[in-house]
Design an enzyme around this catalytic site. Structure first.
Site, PDB file in Angstrom:
ATOM      1  N   CYS A   1       0.796  -1.225   0.000  1.00 23.70           N
ATOM      2  CA  CYS A   1       0.000   0.000   0.000  1.00 23.70           C
ATOM      3  C   CYS A   1       0.831   1.279   0.000  1.00 23.70           C
ATOM      4  CB  CYS A   1      -0.960   0.054   1.176  1.00 23.70           C
ATOM      5  SG  CYS A   1      -2.171  -1.245   1.169  1.00 23.70           S
TER       6      CYS A   1
ATOM      7  N   ARG B   1       6.450  -0.616  -4.103  1.00 23.78           N
ATOM      8  CA  ARG B   1       5.982  -1.250  -2.874  1.00 23.78           C
ATOM      9  C   ARG B   1       5.071  -2.445  -3.165  1.00 23.78           C
ATOM     10  NH1 ARG B   1       6.524   2.334   1.437  1.00 23.78           N
ATOM     11  NH2 ARG B   1       4.713   1.574   2.552  1.00 23.78           N
TER      12      ARG B   1
ATOM     13  N   TRP C   1      -2.450  -3.065  -1.820  1.00 21.81           N
ATOM     14  CA  TRP C   1      -1.962  -4.448  -1.864  1.00 21.81           C
ATOM     15  C   TRP C   1      -2.924  -5.223  -0.972  1.00 21.81           C
ATOM     16  CZ3 TRP C   1       0.340  -7.952   1.677  1.00 21.81           C
ATOM     17  CH2 TRP C   1       1.025  -9.022   1.084  1.00 21.81           C
TER      18      TRP C   1
ATOM     19  N   ASN D   1      -3.001   2.557   4.926  1.00 28.08           N
ATOM     20  CA  ASN D   1      -2.001   1.503   4.803  1.00 28.08           C
ATOM     21  C   ASN D   1      -1.933   0.824   6.154  1.00 28.08           C
ATOM     22  OD1 ASN D   1       0.276  -0.066   4.501  1.00 28.08           O
ATOM     23  ND2 ASN D   1       1.713   1.643   4.405  1.00 28.08           N
ATOM     24  N   GLY D   2      -2.083  -0.517   6.175  1.00 29.88           N
ATOM     25  CA  GLY D   2      -2.031  -1.240   7.446  1.00 29.88           C
ATOM     26  C   GLY D   2      -3.242  -2.141   7.596  1.00 29.88           C
TER      27      GLY D   2
ATOM     28  N   GLU E   1      19.902 -17.440  -0.268  1.00 32.75           N
ATOM     29  CA  GLU E   1      19.539 -16.152  -0.872  1.00 32.75           C
ATOM     30  C   GLU E   1      19.358 -16.302  -2.387  1.00 32.75           C
ATOM     31  OE1 GLU E   1      18.318 -13.517  -0.175  1.00 32.75           O
ATOM     32  OE2 GLU E   1      18.852 -12.090  -1.722  1.00 32.75           O
TER      33      GLU E   1
ATOM     34  N   LYS F   1      15.895 -15.481  -4.376  1.00 27.58           N
ATOM     35  CA  LYS F   1      15.862 -14.503  -5.470  1.00 27.58           C
ATOM     36  C   LYS F   1      15.235 -15.134  -6.717  1.00 27.58           C
ATOM     37  CE  LYS F   1      16.526 -11.663  -4.116  1.00 27.58           C
ATOM     38  NZ  LYS F   1      16.734 -10.884  -2.977  1.00 27.58           N
TER      39      LYS F   1
ATOM     40  N   GLU G   1      11.384 -15.680  -6.298  1.00 28.37           N
ATOM     41  CA  GLU G   1      10.489 -14.524  -6.245  1.00 28.37           C
ATOM     42  C   GLU G   1      10.312 -13.818  -7.578  1.00 28.37           C
ATOM     43  OE1 GLU G   1      13.595 -11.773  -3.742  1.00 28.37           O
ATOM     44  OE2 GLU G   1      11.551 -11.076  -3.851  1.00 28.37           O
TER      45      GLU G   1
ATOM     46  N   HIS H   1      20.267 -37.112   2.744  1.00 29.29           N
ATOM     47  CA  HIS H   1      19.351 -37.521   3.816  1.00 29.29           C
ATOM     48  C   HIS H   1      17.895 -37.388   3.378  1.00 29.29           C
ATOM     49  CE1 HIS H   1      22.684 -38.093   6.512  1.00 29.29           C
ATOM     50  NE2 HIS H   1      23.172 -36.925   6.109  1.00 29.29           N
TER      51      HIS H   1
ATOM     52  N   LYS I   1       7.161  -4.539  -1.613  1.00 30.60           N
ATOM     53  CA  LYS I   1       8.517  -4.145  -1.230  1.00 30.60           C
ATOM     54  C   LYS I   1       8.654  -3.996   0.273  1.00 30.60           C
ATOM     55  CE  LYS I   1      12.723  -2.788  -1.949  1.00 30.60           C
ATOM     56  NZ  LYS I   1      13.673  -3.889  -2.215  1.00 30.60           N
TER      57      LYS I   1
HETATM   58  C1  F6R Z   1      13.442 -10.429  -1.147  1.00 32.15           C
HETATM   59  C2  F6R Z   1      12.994  -9.346  -0.301  1.00 32.15           C
HETATM   60  C3  F6R Z   1      12.300  -9.669   0.962  1.00 32.15           C
HETATM   61  C4  F6R Z   1      12.753  -8.682   2.053  1.00 32.15           C
HETATM   62  C5  F6R Z   1      11.924  -8.886   3.331  1.00 32.15           C
HETATM   63  C6  F6R Z   1      12.406  -7.983   4.444  1.00 32.15           C
HETATM   64  O1  F6R Z   1      14.129  -9.960  -2.254  1.00 32.15           O
HETATM   65  O2  F6R Z   1      13.195  -8.215  -0.623  1.00 32.15           O
HETATM   66  O3  F6R Z   1      12.526 -10.978   1.355  1.00 32.15           O
HETATM   67  O4  F6R Z   1      14.109  -8.897   2.306  1.00 32.15           O
HETATM   68  O5  F6R Z   1      10.590  -8.623   3.065  1.00 32.15           O
HETATM   69  O6  F6R Z   1      12.314  -6.642   4.088  1.00 32.15           O
HETATM   70  P1  F6R Z   1      13.088  -5.537   4.884  1.00 32.15           P
HETATM   71  O7  F6R Z   1      14.558  -5.773   4.676  1.00 32.15           O
HETATM   72  O8  F6R Z   1      12.630  -4.242   4.310  1.00 32.15           O
HETATM   73  O9  F6R Z   1      12.742  -5.701   6.329  1.00 32.15           O
END
Ligand code: F6R
Length: 609
Positions: A2, A27, A74, A100-101, A482, A486, A489, A505, A604
């Site tokens: 949002c 976002r 969102w 937002n929230g 990681e 990546k 997503e 295992h 985001k």
């Molecule tokens: C993946 C990604 C998310 C954020 C997670 C935490 O690429 O961006 O997994 O890392 O939502 O977000 P922050 O760092 O803003 O707390």
């Protein structure tokens, strides 16, 4: 997650709102809307889908007026649809709200309002807010919002307009970010600074339980109790161009290429001129307090959590303090043992992630000292922690985090050295050696980026698969996690990251002819063992893409394709080995025709728990 924009001034507010919402697209959202006070009264237009849909509707029938609120939604309560989009109004259409929230007690409030005769048209919790404010209004919108907020539980940032007081825009926040932009003869609200940066660099950052009343000539800040607040304006000194794509096709690619600069900026002046010691002046703990520490908890979500996994090894190696890492959404609920001798490190790019913020508060309630590693100055996490290490990565717009992650690694190297220096657990020679190696990282990243065409070729190959694996040992395993996140997503390819020795295992059952396995083998002491695990998968027909250090000829003999990274110290290798994996995900997503910067279902900044 949002985005809110609000405007009062002399411009055509519709344009300011749409431009601001575009800056908040990163976002994540599924619908958008605006409310503008026009000559016909308060008018709302909203639509499911991308902003372009709303924009084209507004193009056909513009809403003309100088005060308005806008929103990208969102979905949390109710599916993405026109009717569930914000702004929401009350039955008289005299009040309009963007939010937002989440309002946790919205059902009870809704039932109460229905009994009083209110009709609801959407499935959202937000609609309840507009009705609640309308029901409490007795000629003063500020008072009505204050009373409404006191009845609401949960998290919110709100922008409120009423036709009865058409010169006022009211904003209030609890646990969701909101900033106020101060211009000349015009003022703004926004979920984040980029939304208003085109118009002003002067902002107030609202704290929890604070509100702002904006007219075109004035901004008044007050608590929700109505006590006026005087606060200094925060001057934003970063450049809007930094937040634009700078010629790259996508923000994610730009941000991958920003990493050499992000490394340099994050190290910045935190190393002495001689290159023999780290100087983390932002850490207020004395050497004596550091000596009292018994354990460290690192708490974060997603990619930031993965940075924390590297941080664990860094701190344990350099400072010899036991470290536990936790996913923030789990931390509070496992009753962690936190004492005043626990150091809790929260890691958050946005500084607004609800779970991370809740973990921070839990840590403080239990008397721990909290250090935040964040990319956003003035974020909630930054304001509530005892000490803050800012990662100077610059605004990260793509949903998939890249430069924030690598800058978080740098923050951990600096912090690990700082703690080790205070405790005497790291020798002066080793400190200088690590610092010298850190200084080389930017150029080494540039060398990896030069391999991007070759990585693109492999990405196109794997993009046709629906499943694959990442394997690695030690720090390579942390980076594998990681890399796998990546890829998932943004390419939507299912992948799993495994500690290479753990495959046999159970998971080995899934290795079949042709399945891609990305094997990280940058840790010298674990190299031979990793090669043995690679043999286990090649023997079962896997197509193995290896990642090794320059000069490791051996790996090429055991895999189908190999990429190398410049040699660095084993502790620093995650700062390099993740780069090819970021590129691999980027190009795989591109090959599959996905929206790289705005992957489906993701936001985001995740400001709900
Ligand atoms: C993946 C990604 C998310 C954020 C997670 C935490 O690429 O961006 O997994 O890392 O939502 O977000 P922050 O760092 O803003 O707390």
């Amino acid at each position: 997650m949002c985005g809110i924009v609000g405007y009062v001034g002399k411009r055509n507010s519709q344009e300011v709102l749409i431009e601001g919402l575009k800056k908040l697209e990163y976002r994540g959202y599924d619908s958008a809307g605006v409310a503008v006070f026009t000559q016909e009264g308060l008018q709302v237009k909203k639509a499911k889908g991308r902003l372009a849909v709303l924009e084209s509707q507004l193009g056909d029938a513009p809403l003309l007026g100088n005060i308005g609120i806008g929103h990208t939604r969102w979905a949390t309560h109710g599916k993405p649809s026109d009717v569930n989009s914000h702004p929401h109004t009350d039955n008289s259409s005299k009040f309009s709200v963007v939010h937002n929230g989440i309002i946790e007690n919205y059902i009870a409030l809704k039932e109460e309002l229905i009994e009083k005769g209110h009709h609801f048209v959407s499935e959202t919790d937000t609609e309840v807010i507009s009705h609640l404010i309308a029901s409490l209004y007795e000629g003063d919108i500020v008072k009505a919002v204050q009373q409404a907020v006191k009845r609401m539980r949960g998290a919110f940032a709100l922008g409120v307009l009423t036709e009865y007081e058409p010169d006022k825009l009211v904003a209030v926040r609890l646990a969701s970010p909101l900033i106020i932009g101060v211009g000349e003869g015009e003022n703004f609200i926004g979920s984040d600074i980029p939304a208003i940066l085109e118009y002003t660099r002067n902002v107030y950052i609202l704290n929890d339980y604070e509100m702002a009343v904006l007219t075109k000539e004035s901004v008044e800040l007050m608590t929700i109790e109505g006590n006026f607040i005087s606060r200094e304006l925060f001057r934003v000194d970063w450049d809007i161009v930094t937040a634009e794509k700078a010629g790259f096709d996508h923000f994610m690619l730009k941000e991958i290429y920003d990493q050499p600069k992000a490394y340099r900026d994050t190290v910045g002046s935190r190393i002495n001129d001689a290159g023999t010691a780290v100087e983390l002046k932002e850490i207020g703990m004395t050497a004596e307090q550091i000596k009292q520490l018994r354990n460290v908890h690192i708490v974060a979500c997603g990619t930031a959590y993965h940075a924390g996994l590297v941080g664990k090894t860094v701190i344990e190696t350099l400072a010899r303090i036991p470290v536990e890492t936790d996913v923030a959404s789990e931390y509070r609920y496992r009753a962690p043992i936190i004492t005043p001798n626990t150091l809790v490190i929260v890691v958050s790019q946005s500084g607004e992630t609800a779970d991370t913020l809740a973990a921070l508060r839990e840590a403080k309630r239990n008397g721990a000292r909290v250090i935040a590693i964040t990319n956003v100055v003035g974020s909630s996490v930054a304001r509530e922690a005892d000490d803050v290490i800012v990662t100077w990565a610059g605004p990260e717009i793509a949903v998939a985090s890249t430069k924030a992650y690598t800058s978080q690694l740098v923050a951990f190297y600096l912090l690990g050295l700082h703690l080790g220096q205070s405790l005497g657990t790291v020798e002066a020679g080793e400190v200088a050696e690590i610092i010298a190696a850190m200084k080389q990282l930017p150029e080494q990243v540039e060398a990896i980026l030069e391999q991007s065409e070759a990585i693109k070729g492999v990405a196109e190959q794997i993009s046709t698969h629906n499943n694959l694996f990442f394997i690695g040992r030690g720090l390579d395993y942390a980076v594998a996690l990681e890399g796998s996140l990546k890829l998932k997503e943004i390419s939507y390819i299912h992948s799993e990251a495994y500690a290479a020795g753990e495959l046999k295992h159970g998971t080995l059952a899934l290795i079949e002819e042709g399945i891609p396995v990305i094997a990280l083998a940058t840790q010298e002491t674990l190299f031979e063992k990793t090669v043995s695990n690679i043999k286990e998968v090649t023997a079962r027909g896997a197509f193995v893409i290896g990642l090794a250090n320059d000069g490791d000829e051996e790996l090429a003999k055991s895999v189908d394709q190999v990429f190398t990274i410049p040699r660095t110290l084993p502790l620093l290798s995650p700062a390099l080995s993740v780069i090819p994996l970021q590129l691999l995900s980027y190009y795989a997503s591109l090959a599959r025709g996905n929206d790289v910067d705005k992957p489906r279902n993701l936001a985001k900044s995740v400001t709900v728990e």
